[in-house]
Design an enzyme around this catalytic site. Sequence first.
Site, PDB file in Angstrom:
ATOM      1  N   SER A  25     -33.774  63.659  25.225  1.00  0.00           N
ATOM      2  CA  SER A  25     -32.730  62.749  24.683  1.00  0.00           C
ATOM      3  C   SER A  25     -31.346  63.430  24.536  1.00  0.00           C
ATOM      4  O   SER A  25     -30.388  62.812  24.561  1.00  0.00           O
ATOM      5  CB  SER A  25     -33.023  62.577  23.093  1.00  0.00           C
ATOM      6  OG  SER A  25     -34.315  61.795  23.254  1.00  0.00           O
ATOM      7  N   GLU A  85     -30.598  56.333  31.163  1.00  0.00           N
ATOM      8  CA  GLU A  85     -29.471  57.064  31.656  1.00  0.00           C
ATOM      9  C   GLU A  85     -29.895  58.087  32.604  1.00  0.00           C
ATOM     10  O   GLU A  85     -30.787  59.034  32.331  1.00  0.00           O
ATOM     11  CB  GLU A  85     -29.084  57.834  30.569  1.00  0.00           C
ATOM     12  CG  GLU A  85     -28.239  56.813  29.383  1.00  0.00           C
ATOM     13  CD  GLU A  85     -27.825  57.606  28.041  1.00  0.00           C
ATOM     14  OE1 GLU A  85     -26.821  57.525  27.765  1.00  0.00           O
ATOM     15  OE2 GLU A  85     -28.785  58.271  27.572  1.00  0.00           O
ATOM     16  N   ASN A 102     -26.301  58.310  22.923  1.00  0.00           N
ATOM     17  CA  ASN A 102     -26.364  59.182  21.636  1.00  0.00           C
ATOM     18  C   ASN A 102     -24.993  59.778  21.255  1.00  0.00           C
ATOM     19  O   ASN A 102     -24.750  59.695  19.926  1.00  0.00           O
ATOM     20  CB  ASN A 102     -27.436  60.452  21.903  1.00  0.00           C
ATOM     21  CG  ASN A 102     -28.705  59.755  21.692  1.00  0.00           C
ATOM     22  OD1 ASN A 102     -29.000  58.740  21.012  1.00  0.00           O
ATOM     23  ND2 ASN A 102     -29.770  60.295  22.123  1.00  0.00           N
ATOM     24  N   HIS A 140     -33.045  59.459  30.915  1.00  0.00           N
ATOM     25  CA  HIS A 140     -33.236  59.205  29.534  1.00  0.00           C
ATOM     26  C   HIS A 140     -33.755  57.845  29.372  1.00  0.00           C
ATOM     27  O   HIS A 140     -32.689  56.930  29.482  1.00  0.00           O
ATOM     28  CB  HIS A 140     -32.202  59.792  28.997  1.00  0.00           C
ATOM     29  CG  HIS A 140     -32.164  59.588  27.379  1.00  0.00           C
ATOM     30  ND1 HIS A 140     -31.223  59.098  26.558  1.00  0.00           N
ATOM     31  CD2 HIS A 140     -33.253  59.595  26.619  1.00  0.00           C
ATOM     32  CE1 HIS A 140     -31.500  59.013  25.390  1.00  0.00           C
ATOM     33  NE2 HIS A 140     -32.765  59.419  25.563  1.00  0.00           N
TER      34      HIS A 140
HETATM   35  N1  NAD Z   1     -39.480  59.410  20.745  1.00  0.00           N
HETATM   36  C1  NAD Z   1     -38.249  58.733  21.008  1.00  0.00           C
HETATM   37  O1  NAD Z   1     -37.895  57.709  20.466  1.00  0.00           O
HETATM   38  C2  NAD Z   1     -37.614  59.363  22.157  1.00  0.00           C
HETATM   39  C3  NAD Z   1     -36.478  58.364  22.721  1.00  0.00           C
HETATM   40  C4  NAD Z   1     -36.043  58.861  23.900  1.00  0.00           C
HETATM   41  C5  NAD Z   1     -36.403  60.073  24.511  1.00  0.00           C
HETATM   42  N2  NAD Z   1     -37.083  60.955  23.911  1.00  0.00           N
HETATM   43  C6  NAD Z   1     -37.573  62.017  24.299  1.00  0.00           C
HETATM   44  O2  NAD Z   1     -38.806  62.045  25.055  1.00  0.00           O
HETATM   45  C7  NAD Z   1     -39.638  63.375  25.198  1.00  0.00           C
HETATM   46  C8  NAD Z   1     -40.830  63.164  24.424  1.00  0.00           C
HETATM   47  O3  NAD Z   1     -40.765  62.796  23.213  1.00  0.00           O
HETATM   48  P1  NAD Z   1     -41.837  62.160  22.468  1.00  0.00           P
HETATM   49  O4  NAD Z   1     -41.366  61.348  21.307  1.00  0.00           O
HETATM   50  O5  NAD Z   1     -42.735  61.169  23.370  1.00  0.00           O
HETATM   51  O6  NAD Z   1     -42.704  63.394  22.136  1.00  0.00           O
HETATM   52  P2  NAD Z   1     -44.206  63.263  21.582  1.00  0.00           P
HETATM   53  O7  NAD Z   1     -44.219  64.487  20.726  1.00  0.00           O
HETATM   54  O8  NAD Z   1     -44.651  62.055  21.091  1.00  0.00           O
HETATM   55  O9  NAD Z   1     -45.069  63.840  23.025  1.00  0.00           O
HETATM   56  C9  NAD Z   1     -45.176  64.945  23.482  1.00  0.00           C
HETATM   57  C10 NAD Z   1     -46.289  65.300  24.349  1.00  0.00           C
HETATM   58  O10 NAD Z   1     -46.234  66.316  25.068  1.00  0.00           O
HETATM   59  C11 NAD Z   1     -47.235  66.971  25.146  1.00  0.00           C
HETATM   60  N3  NAD Z   1     -47.306  68.329  25.669  1.00  0.00           N
HETATM   61  C12 NAD Z   1     -46.620  69.242  25.080  1.00  0.00           C
HETATM   62  N4  NAD Z   1     -46.705  70.419  25.969  1.00  0.00           N
HETATM   63  C13 NAD Z   1     -47.419  70.182  26.954  1.00  0.00           C
HETATM   64  C14 NAD Z   1     -47.588  70.621  28.115  1.00  0.00           C
HETATM   65  N5  NAD Z   1     -47.372  72.153  28.400  1.00  0.00           N
HETATM   66  N6  NAD Z   1     -48.084  70.067  29.180  1.00  0.00           N
HETATM   67  C15 NAD Z   1     -48.513  68.763  29.118  1.00  0.00           C
HETATM   68  N7  NAD Z   1     -48.315  68.156  28.097  1.00  0.00           N
HETATM   69  C16 NAD Z   1     -47.603  68.610  27.046  1.00  0.00           C
HETATM   70  C17 NAD Z   1     -47.991  66.881  23.633  1.00  0.00           C
HETATM   71  O11 NAD Z   1     -49.331  67.055  23.797  1.00  0.00           O
HETATM   72  C18 NAD Z   1     -47.307  65.288  23.286  1.00  0.00           C
HETATM   73  O12 NAD Z   1     -48.776  64.465  23.688  1.00  0.00           O
HETATM   74  C19 NAD Z   1     -38.469  64.445  24.154  1.00  0.00           C
HETATM   75  O13 NAD Z   1     -37.755  65.230  24.996  1.00  0.00           O
HETATM   76  C20 NAD Z   1     -37.770  63.612  23.480  1.00  0.00           C
HETATM   77  O14 NAD Z   1     -36.433  63.842  23.171  1.00  0.00           O
HETATM   78  C21 NAD Z   1     -37.708  60.736  22.841  1.00  0.00           C
END
Ligand code: NAD
Length: 286
Positions: free
Chosen positions: A121, A154, A193, A142
């Site tokens: 993000s 994005e 953002n 993104h």
């Molecule tokens: N949640 C949101 O609303 C949102 C929105 C836009 C962008 N994002 C971005 O998306 C990304 C993911 O966010 P999320 O909310 O899905 O996170 P999350 O915590 O739900 O999921 C992250 C996943 O990554 C896995 N993981 C960690 N280390 C790993 C590795 N070495 N190899 C493989 N898998 C691994 C974990 O087991 C977990 O399932 C972040 O960068 C976040 O900033 C999140």
Amino acid sequence: MAPFEKLAVVGAGTMGSQIALQTAYSGLYEIVLIDSSPEQLVKAREQNEKLVWRGVEKGRLTADRAQTALDRIQPATDLEALSGAGMVIEAVFEDLGAKQGVWRQLNLHAPPEAVLASNSSTIAISRLAEQTDRPEQCCNMHFFHPVTVMELCEVVRGPRTADQTVDTAVEFVRSIGRVPVVMNKEIHGFIVNRILFAAAEEALHLLEEGYASAEDIDVAVKKGLNWPMGPFELLDFSGLDIFYGAREDRRKLEGGPGAPTVLKEMVERGELGRKTGRGFHDYARG
Ligand SMILES: NC(=O)c1ccc[n+]([C@@H]2O[C@H](COP(=O)([O-])OP(=O)(O)OC[C@H]3O[C@@H](n4cnc5c(N)ncnc54)[C@H](O)[C@@H]3O)[C@@H](O)[C@H]2O)c1
């Protein structure tokens, strides 16, 4: 129409599982969804099943299409599964050190011609691309939560990103029915953002200085600017801790004042928004 045949998504959490599902709906790609946790892969499958069958109930897709989409997503725990991927989208949790470690591994295991993208993000792509020997093939992509509803993606160019990489990312986003915008230069927080931050900062200032209540600021923004949610409702929705963390990261990079006291105190009290039942609004009462 499809710029490559196989997509790999690394990280099967909230975002990764839905990026895989949205891609599966297109019917154009082979998809592998990779997570280091096998339990998380099961959870991702269950969450996607819930989403698609709800879509079937509401008449948005046929049962046949739902099942085909689910079956297109192959789970894996090993980065060997990156073999043959034309693009890898990294969606592990928002921690720079953890992401950099993953990116070093992606560089080792992804096919040499693959585009490497991050769904972060806020983290600009150069900080991840520098972990690879192919920074020209790296960009931010993104997507927004929930990916199956929010159309925007994005696409952000780093200082060394090649035109071909941006073109592939844009073409891919369009091919799965989402809307790409391209940022020509990277900046913390990208477009949405940063604009959201600016609105949130002003809303917090008006609240803290006693100009108006959170309720009235939200009503003013919804009725006066036609936003579907007010700034405090949005903060409650995304989580005050998430906003606070991203604000601190940005302050370290760009300077600027510390967090407004009202925000800091609420985070310290654990009033984080919808997920804790209380934020600027009270959700426990419904
Ligand atoms: N949640 C949101 O609303 C949102 C929105 C836009 C962008 N994002 C971005 O998306 C990304 C993911 O966010 P999320 O909310 O899905 O996170 P999350 O915590 O739900 O999921 C992250 C996943 O990554 C896995 N993981 C960690 N280390 C790993 C590795 N070495 N190899 C493989 N898998 C691994 C974990 O087991 C977990 O399932 C972040 O960068 C976040 O900033 C999140």
